[in-house]
Motif scaffolding. Structure first.
Motif, PDB file in Angstrom:
ATOM      1  N   ALA A  36     -51.404  46.485  27.114  1.00 19.00           N
ATOM      2  CA  ALA A  36     -50.367  46.023  26.187  1.00 19.00           C
ATOM      3  C   ALA A  36     -49.723  44.709  26.605  1.00 19.00           C
ATOM      4  N   PHE A  37     -49.879  44.305  27.848  1.00 15.88           N
ATOM      5  CA  PHE A  37     -49.304  43.024  28.273  1.00 15.88           C
ATOM      6  C   PHE A  37     -49.880  41.856  27.473  1.00 15.88           C
ATOM      7  N   LEU A  38     -51.066  42.035  26.916  1.00 14.06           N
ATOM      8  CA  LEU A  38     -51.689  40.984  26.112  1.00 14.06           C
ATOM      9  C   LEU A  38     -51.444  41.192  24.613  1.00 14.06           C
ATOM     10  N   ARG A  39     -50.663  42.179  24.261  1.00 11.17           N
ATOM     11  CA  ARG A  39     -50.387  42.482  22.856  1.00 11.17           C
ATOM     12  C   ARG A  39     -49.825  41.283  22.083  1.00 11.17           C
ATOM     13  N   PRO A  40     -48.859  40.539  22.634  1.00 18.73           N
ATOM     14  CA  PRO A  40     -48.350  39.388  21.879  1.00 18.73           C
ATOM     15  C   PRO A  40     -49.450  38.387  21.517  1.00 18.73           C
ATOM     16  N   MET A  41     -50.342  38.113  22.427  1.00 23.17           N
ATOM     17  CA  MET A  41     -51.437  37.182  22.161  1.00 23.17           C
ATOM     18  C   MET A  41     -52.359  37.736  21.074  1.00 23.17           C
ATOM     19  N   VAL A  42     -52.644  39.017  21.157  1.00 21.95           N
ATOM     20  CA  VAL A  42     -53.523  39.664  20.181  1.00 21.95           C
ATOM     21  C   VAL A  42     -52.883  39.635  18.792  1.00 21.95           C
ATOM     22  N   LEU A  43     -51.607  39.977  18.716  1.00 25.47           N
ATOM     23  CA  LEU A  43     -50.923  39.989  17.415  1.00 25.47           C
ATOM     24  C   LEU A  43     -50.802  38.582  16.828  1.00 25.47           C
ATOM     25  N   ARG A  44     -50.516  37.582  17.682  1.00 27.71           N
ATOM     26  CA  ARG A  44     -50.452  36.202  17.180  1.00 27.71           C
ATOM     27  C   ARG A  44     -51.804  35.768  16.627  1.00 27.71           C
ATOM     28  N   GLY A  45     -52.866  36.116  17.344  1.00 25.95           N
ATOM     29  CA  GLY A  45     -54.205  35.776  16.866  1.00 25.95           C
ATOM     30  C   GLY A  45     -54.528  36.461  15.554  1.00 25.95           C
ATOM     31  N   ALA A  57     -64.322  47.077  26.490  1.00 22.28           N
ATOM     32  CA  ALA A  57     -63.920  45.752  26.009  1.00 22.28           C
ATOM     33  C   ALA A  57     -64.751  45.352  24.798  1.00 22.28           C
ATOM     34  N   ALA A  58     -66.051  45.600  24.855  1.00 20.76           N
ATOM     35  CA  ALA A  58     -66.923  45.256  23.722  1.00 20.76           C
ATOM     36  C   ALA A  58     -66.580  46.101  22.501  1.00 20.76           C
ATOM     37  N   ALA A  59     -66.368  47.399  22.696  1.00 16.53           N
ATOM     38  CA  ALA A  59     -66.034  48.285  21.577  1.00 16.53           C
ATOM     39  C   ALA A  59     -64.697  47.901  20.946  1.00 16.53           C
ATOM     40  N   CYS A  60     -63.696  47.595  21.777  1.00 17.97           N
ATOM     41  CA  CYS A  60     -62.372  47.220  21.243  1.00 17.97           C
ATOM     42  C   CYS A  60     -62.437  45.875  20.525  1.00 17.97           C
ATOM     43  N   ALA A  61     -63.157  44.923  21.092  1.00 17.98           N
ATOM     44  CA  ALA A  61     -63.294  43.616  20.439  1.00 17.98           C
ATOM     45  C   ALA A  61     -63.982  43.772  19.090  1.00 17.98           C
ATOM     46  N   ASP A  92     -52.307  37.600  13.294  1.00 16.91           N
ATOM     47  CA  ASP A  92     -51.426  37.089  12.235  1.00 16.91           C
ATOM     48  C   ASP A  92     -51.845  35.703  11.748  1.00 16.91           C
ATOM     49  N   SER A  93     -52.332  34.878  12.668  1.00 14.50           N
ATOM     50  CA  SER A  93     -52.713  33.512  12.287  1.00 14.50           C
ATOM     51  C   SER A  93     -54.181  33.402  11.877  1.00 14.50           C
ATOM     52  N   GLY A  94     -54.906  34.511  11.942  1.00 13.51           N
ATOM     53  CA  GLY A  94     -56.316  34.481  11.572  1.00 13.51           C
ATOM     54  C   GLY A  94     -57.220  33.868  12.629  1.00 13.51           C
ATOM     55  N   GLU A  95     -56.688  33.716  13.840  1.00 15.74           N
ATOM     56  CA  GLU A  95     -57.475  33.161  14.947  1.00 15.74           C
ATOM     57  C   GLU A  95     -58.191  34.306  15.655  1.00 15.74           C
ATOM     58  N   LYS A  96     -59.365  34.626  15.156  1.00 14.01           N
ATOM     59  CA  LYS A  96     -60.120  35.756  15.716  1.00 14.01           C
ATOM     60  C   LYS A  96     -60.463  35.550  17.185  1.00 14.01           C
ATOM     61  N   GLY A  97     -60.760  34.330  17.555  1.00 10.44           N
ATOM     62  CA  GLY A  97     -61.098  34.038  18.949  1.00 10.44           C
ATOM     63  C   GLY A  97     -59.954  34.379  19.883  1.00 10.44           C
ATOM     64  N   ARG A  98     -58.745  33.988  19.515  1.00  6.23           N
ATOM     65  CA  ARG A  98     -57.566  34.278  20.321  1.00  6.23           C
ATOM     66  C   ARG A  98     -57.336  35.787  20.393  1.00  6.23           C
ATOM     67  N   MET A  99     -57.494  36.447  19.248  1.00  6.02           N
ATOM     68  CA  MET A  99     -57.285  37.885  19.188  1.00  6.02           C
ATOM     69  C   MET A  99     -58.293  38.603  20.090  1.00  6.02           C
ATOM     70  N   VAL A 100     -59.567  38.271  19.961  1.00  4.81           N
ATOM     71  CA  VAL A 100     -60.611  38.924  20.755  1.00  4.81           C
ATOM     72  C   VAL A 100     -60.434  38.614  22.239  1.00  4.81           C
ATOM     73  N   THR A 101     -60.060  37.396  22.568  1.00  6.55           N
ATOM     74  CA  THR A 101     -59.812  37.041  23.969  1.00  6.55           C
ATOM     75  C   THR A 101     -58.702  37.910  24.550  1.00  6.55           C
ATOM     76  N   GLY A 102     -57.613  38.067  23.818  1.00  5.54           N
ATOM     77  CA  GLY A 102     -56.514  38.916  24.268  1.00  5.54           C
ATOM     78  C   GLY A 102     -56.936  40.369  24.424  1.00  5.54           C
TER      79      GLY A 102
END
Length: 187
Positions: free
Chosen positions: A95-104, A171-175, A106-116
């Motif tokens: 969950a520490f990466l949740r903000p990055m995932v949610l920002r990705g 990680a692969a399954a969640c991404a 919300d902004s449609g940045e799939k790369g940022r979301m998957v990285t998080g």
């Protein structure tokens, strides 16, 4: 409103803990003393990204308790706690990466979301791995490993054999899961 959210959280914790338990039962068992490759971390990571740290930690706790009562292999109380409670609770640290995932998301940045998602999953998985290594030191120390091997080294290698593949698989399954259905991130 707050009461409904709390109830929703508790219902999801129960459901996703049960799913994690089932996923653990259909795992690839590798070693006699324990350890298997599975997707059991996926529901915990999902809850960590949906509800934050509290949701992830609570889901891990409930799953760990379920596993303890369903026939855990415990030879020492510290080993039991580390393997079945602490190991699953710490996965919620994704969950520490949740903000990055949610920002990705919300902004449609799939790369940022998957990285998080991947980084968060790896963090939670590595913390679980550390718990299993510590448990292995207690376990093999209590079993008086007479082979002359260093107990720490043995535990590190032994647990890496199933934890590294499990982390990669999770990680692969969640991404894939969140990448194709980002609405799962929303409560």
């Amino acid at each position: 409103m707050q009461r409904n959210k709390r109830l929703q959280l508790l219902i999801e914790v129960a459901i996703f803990s049960a799913i994690g338990f089932v996923l653990d039962q259909i795992s690839i068992k590798l070693w006699f003393q324990g350890g298997s490759i599975s997707l059991t971390m996926v529901p915990i990571v999902l809850m960590a990204f949906r509800w934050g740290l509290g949701g992830g930690l609570l889901t891990g706790l409930v799953l760990g308790i379920l596993q303890t009562f369903a026939g855990a292999y415990i030879i020492h109380p510290v080993q039991g706690f580390l393997d079945y409670i602490a190991a699953f609770v710490v996965i919620g640290a994704a969950a520490f990466l949740r903000p990055m995932v949610l920002r990705g998301a919300d902004s449609g940045e799939k790369g940022r979301m998957v990285t998080g998602i991947v980084i968060g999953t790896v963090i939670g998985g590595l913390l679980r791995y550390i718990m299993h290594v510590l448990s292995g030191v207690v376990f093999f120390g209590a079993a008086a490993l007479d082979a002359g091997d260093n107990v720490w080294w043995y535990s590190i290698v032994y647990n890496a054999g199933y934890m590294i593949p499990s982390i990669i698989l999770t990680a692969a399954a969640c991404a894939l899961l969140f990448g194709t259905a980002p609405r799962l991130l929303k409560r």
